[in-house]
Design an enzyme around this catalytic site. Structure first.
Site, PDB file in Angstrom:
ATOM      1  N   SER A 140      35.841  48.287  37.312  1.00 51.93           N
ATOM      2  CA  SER A 140      37.135  48.081  36.650  1.00 51.93           C
ATOM      3  C   SER A 140      37.688  49.367  36.072  1.00 51.93           C
ATOM      4  O   SER A 140      38.889  49.488  35.865  1.00 51.93           O
ATOM      5  CB  SER A 140      36.987  47.094  35.503  1.00 51.93           C
ATOM      6  OG  SER A 140      36.486  45.889  35.945  1.00 51.93           O
ATOM      7  N   HIS A 161      39.186  48.306  44.293  1.00 56.38           N
ATOM      8  CA  HIS A 161      39.292  47.454  43.107  1.00 56.38           C
ATOM      9  C   HIS A 161      40.116  46.203  43.427  1.00 56.38           C
ATOM     10  O   HIS A 161      41.322  46.298  43.669  1.00 56.38           O
ATOM     11  CB  HIS A 161      39.916  48.254  41.949  1.00 56.38           C
ATOM     12  CG  HIS A 161      39.919  47.500  40.664  1.00 56.38           C
ATOM     13  ND1 HIS A 161      40.960  47.544  39.772  1.00 56.38           N
ATOM     14  CD2 HIS A 161      39.001  46.670  40.122  1.00 56.38           C
ATOM     15  CE1 HIS A 161      40.674  46.762  38.736  1.00 56.38           C
ATOM     16  NE2 HIS A 161      39.495  46.224  38.929  1.00 56.38           N
ATOM     17  N   GLU A 173      43.339  48.035  44.862  1.00 51.30           N
ATOM     18  CA  GLU A 173      43.519  49.457  44.551  1.00 51.30           C
ATOM     19  C   GLU A 173      42.447  50.234  45.322  1.00 51.30           C
ATOM     20  O   GLU A 173      41.258  49.932  45.197  1.00 51.30           O
ATOM     21  CB  GLU A 173      43.367  49.698  43.047  1.00 51.30           C
ATOM     22  CG  GLU A 173      44.485  49.079  42.229  1.00 51.30           C
ATOM     23  CD  GLU A 173      44.312  49.281  40.725  1.00 51.30           C
ATOM     24  OE1 GLU A 173      45.309  49.570  40.053  1.00 51.30           O
ATOM     25  OE2 GLU A 173      43.177  49.165  40.217  1.00 51.30           O
ATOM     26  N   ASN A 211      44.518  48.247  35.487  1.00 54.07           N
ATOM     27  CA  ASN A 211      43.792  48.066  34.223  1.00 54.07           C
ATOM     28  C   ASN A 211      44.211  49.050  33.138  1.00 54.07           C
ATOM     29  O   ASN A 211      44.068  48.777  31.947  1.00 54.07           O
ATOM     30  CB  ASN A 211      42.278  48.155  34.451  1.00 54.07           C
ATOM     31  CG  ASN A 211      41.732  46.849  35.006  1.00 54.07           C
ATOM     32  OD1 ASN A 211      42.426  45.838  34.982  1.00 54.07           O
ATOM     33  ND2 ASN A 211      40.520  46.880  35.506  1.00 54.07           N
TER      34      ASN A 211
HETATM   35  N1  3HC Z   1      40.348  30.176  45.316  1.00 59.90           N
HETATM   36  C1  3HC Z   1      41.314  29.736  46.161  1.00 59.90           C
HETATM   37  N2  3HC Z   1      42.527  29.357  45.759  1.00 59.90           N
HETATM   38  C2  3HC Z   1      42.770  29.396  44.435  1.00 59.90           C
HETATM   39  C3  3HC Z   1      41.831  29.834  43.498  1.00 59.90           C
HETATM   40  C4  3HC Z   1      40.569  30.237  43.974  1.00 59.90           C
HETATM   41  N3  3HC Z   1      39.593  30.674  43.171  1.00 59.90           N
HETATM   42  N4  3HC Z   1      42.377  29.776  42.266  1.00 59.90           N
HETATM   43  C5  3HC Z   1      43.626  29.329  42.429  1.00 59.90           C
HETATM   44  N5  3HC Z   1      43.868  29.097  43.728  1.00 59.90           N
HETATM   45  C6  3HC Z   1      45.115  28.640  44.334  1.00 59.90           C
HETATM   46  C7  3HC Z   1      45.283  27.146  44.163  1.00 59.90           C
HETATM   47  O1  3HC Z   1      44.748  26.427  45.236  1.00 59.90           O
HETATM   48  C8  3HC Z   1      46.778  27.001  44.079  1.00 59.90           C
HETATM   49  O2  3HC Z   1      47.349  26.918  45.361  1.00 59.90           O
HETATM   50  P1  3HC Z   1      48.704  26.102  45.586  1.00 59.90           P
HETATM   51  O3  3HC Z   1      49.742  26.788  44.752  1.00 59.90           O
HETATM   52  O4  3HC Z   1      48.977  26.206  47.040  1.00 59.90           O
HETATM   53  O5  3HC Z   1      48.402  24.714  45.126  1.00 59.90           O
HETATM   54  C9  3HC Z   1      47.250  28.313  43.463  1.00 59.90           C
HETATM   55  O6  3HC Z   1      46.193  29.258  43.645  1.00 59.90           O
HETATM   56  C10 3HC Z   1      47.537  28.169  41.991  1.00 59.90           C
HETATM   57  O7  3HC Z   1      46.384  27.675  41.336  1.00 59.90           O
HETATM   58  P2  3HC Z   1      46.378  26.499  40.244  1.00 59.90           P
HETATM   59  O8  3HC Z   1      47.461  25.527  40.568  1.00 59.90           O
HETATM   60  O9  3HC Z   1      44.984  25.998  40.100  1.00 59.90           O
HETATM   61  O10 3HC Z   1      46.645  27.194  38.872  1.00 59.90           O
HETATM   62  P3  3HC Z   1      47.766  28.192  38.436  1.00 59.90           P
HETATM   63  O11 3HC Z   1      49.075  27.912  39.070  1.00 59.90           O
HETATM   64  O12 3HC Z   1      47.667  28.190  36.970  1.00 59.90           O
HETATM   65  O13 3HC Z   1      47.258  29.621  38.991  1.00 59.90           O
HETATM   66  C11 3HC Z   1      46.053  31.625  38.805  1.00 59.90           C
HETATM   67  C12 3HC Z   1      45.994  30.102  38.687  1.00 59.90           C
HETATM   68  C13 3HC Z   1      46.273  32.006  40.272  1.00 59.90           C
HETATM   69  C14 3HC Z   1      44.727  32.145  38.335  1.00 59.90           C
HETATM   70  C15 3HC Z   1      47.266  32.147  37.946  1.00 59.90           C
HETATM   71  O14 3HC Z   1      47.176  31.613  36.655  1.00 59.90           O
HETATM   72  C16 3HC Z   1      47.321  33.637  37.854  1.00 59.90           C
HETATM   73  O15 3HC Z   1      47.798  34.303  38.752  1.00 59.90           O
HETATM   74  N6  3HC Z   1      46.831  34.176  36.711  1.00 59.90           N
HETATM   75  C17 3HC Z   1      46.812  35.619  36.474  1.00 59.90           C
HETATM   76  C18 3HC Z   1      45.609  36.199  37.142  1.00 59.90           C
HETATM   77  C19 3HC Z   1      45.532  37.694  36.966  1.00 59.90           C
HETATM   78  O16 3HC Z   1      46.345  38.332  36.299  1.00 59.90           O
HETATM   79  N7  3HC Z   1      44.499  38.286  37.574  1.00 59.90           N
HETATM   80  C20 3HC Z   1      44.213  39.718  37.429  1.00 59.90           C
HETATM   81  C21 3HC Z   1      43.242  39.926  36.322  1.00 59.90           C
HETATM   82  S1  3HC Z   1      42.806  41.601  36.123  1.00 59.90           S
HETATM   83  C22 3HC Z   1      41.487  41.832  37.137  1.00 59.90           C
HETATM   84  O17 3HC Z   1      41.020  40.940  37.804  1.00 59.90           O
HETATM   85  C23 3HC Z   1      40.926  43.222  37.184  1.00 59.90           C
HETATM   86  C24 3HC Z   1      39.602  43.308  36.516  1.00 59.90           C
HETATM   87  O18 3HC Z   1      39.075  44.607  36.787  1.00 59.90           O
HETATM   88  C25 3HC Z   1      39.671  43.152  35.006  1.00 59.90           C
END
Ligand code: 3HC
Length: 311
Positions: A140, A161, A173, A211
């Site tokens: 990260s 990343h 990334e 990040n």
């Molecule tokens: N696998 C497959 N599909 C998934 C999934 C998974 N693990 N999680 C969610 N999905 C799909 C669902 O099937 C759904 O598909 P659909 O729209 O066709 O029905 C879609 O994604 C949306 O999921 P949900 O309806 O369950 O829930 P949300 O609409 O609340 O979305 C989320 C969930 C995609 C996690 C959304 O809240 C989101 O984008 N959150 C922000 C995530 C983010 O910012 N990530 C980056 C973090 S930083 C990082 O990772 C870097 C590290 O180094 C710190």
């Protein structure tokens, strides 16, 4: 076919033939990377120290693949079942990293965010891996160069990343450290694109692009709460509805892992001392001390049920 011949190394080895991928670390990031690679036809081995972690990883991949299949094949159960079976068949697991690395074209490491541990692992793998094998870290925030230096293959070492949840987030990334060869960078970039992701090029700087912006924002949201300027819920609602973010910053800390956010902040503190943007937060420190690391432990800033739903 996932196999890509990109170009030949001066040694004559086919550096660009990425077919067999070893994923080191069966946590949520490692599992997600393994999943997207297998879906695109790579032969994947997930390596971790414990069979229990590996079983959990495979179960999480199966669950996620079912969600992907439900969307992709909408009610066509035959195609959906085939997709699931073929993707899962491309994934094996192993607790023996030395054995698994012997035929890997690419190693993607996604283990604990600890420089010394990662360096030890890389040193050992470097001694055992074929010359052609490219190493990439999903760190990260740690310096790719610091990791690469523990090997004798700095030219075949870069950063990849990914973002959580890997099957959904479209970005990778790709990090070119000072020692990373242009060939290696190109291969990592093209491989990321072959997974259906959009790749961006990053310098080897703390937190790369995402990040470096995201983590100070999330910690500042916690500080806002610590100063009594808003409830956790209101801060999250404000950013979801005011900015159209899918999650509020506090929810996102719990989603990513409170420990991960703390680890990233500490890297920034070391790299850029005295910058108040990277000050630690007493609430974050306390949660980590108490083992309340977010969704993965059932509690962080919020509490979660068995299926990860907010209570
Ligand atoms: N696998 C497959 N599909 C998934 C999934 C998974 N693990 N999680 C969610 N999905 C799909 C669902 O099937 C759904 O598909 P659909 O729209 O066709 O029905 C879609 O994604 C949306 O999921 P949900 O309806 O369950 O829930 P949300 O609409 O609340 O979305 C989320 C969930 C995609 C996690 C959304 O809240 C989101 O984008 N959150 C922000 C995530 C983010 O910012 N990530 C980056 C973090 S930083 C990082 O990772 C870097 C590290 O180094 C710190």
């Amino acid at each position: 076919m996932a196999t890509q011949f990109i170009r030949k190394m001066s040694t004559g080895a086919h550096l660009g033939q990425i077919q067999r991928v070893m994923i080191l670390g069966g946590g949520s990031m490692g599992s997600g990377i393994a999943q997207v690679a297998a879906v695109k036809g790579n032969d994947v081995t997930i390596v971790d120290t414990d069979d229990k972690i590996l079983s959990k990883s495979k179960a999480a991949i199966e669950k996620s693949l079912k969600r992907v299949a439900a969307k992709k094949f909408k009610g066509d159960s035959e195609k959906s079942d085939r997709f699931l079976a073929e993707s899962l068949a491309r994934i094996t697991t192993d607790t023996d990293a030395v054995k698994a690395v012997k035929d890997a074209d690419l190693v993607v490491e996604a283990i604990v965010e600890n420089l010394e541990i990662k360096q030890l692992v890389y040193k050992k793998l470097d001694e055992e891996a074929p010359e052609k094998t490219i190493f990439a870290s999903n760190t990260s925030s740690l310096s790719i160069q610091d990791l690469a230096k523990s090997t004798k293959r700095e030219d075949r070492f870069g950063g990849l990343h990914f973002f959580n949840p890997v099957p959904v987030m479209k970005l990778v990334e790709v990090i070119k450290a000072p020692g990373t060869s242009q060939q290696t960078f190109d291969i990592l970039f093209k491989w990321s694109e072959s997974l259906g992701k959009t790749a961006v090029s990053c310098k080897d700087t703390p937190g790369f692009l995402v990040n470096r912006l995201l983590v100070p924002y999330m910690i500042e949201a916690v500080r806002l709460h610590e100063r009594g300027h808003g409830s956790l819920q209101d801060i999250d609602t404000a950013m979801r509805l005011g900015c159209g973010y899918p999650m509020g910053p506090i929810e996102l800390i719990d989603y990513v892992g409170v420990d991960i956010c703390k680890a990233v902040t500490e890297v920034y503190q070391k790299a850029m001392p005295g910058n108040p943007l990277f000050d630690s937060s007493p609430s974050v420190d306390k949660l980590v001390e108490d083992g309340k690391l977010g969704i993965k432990t059932g509690e962080g800033f919020y509490k979660y049920g068995a299926k990860g739903q907010k209570l």
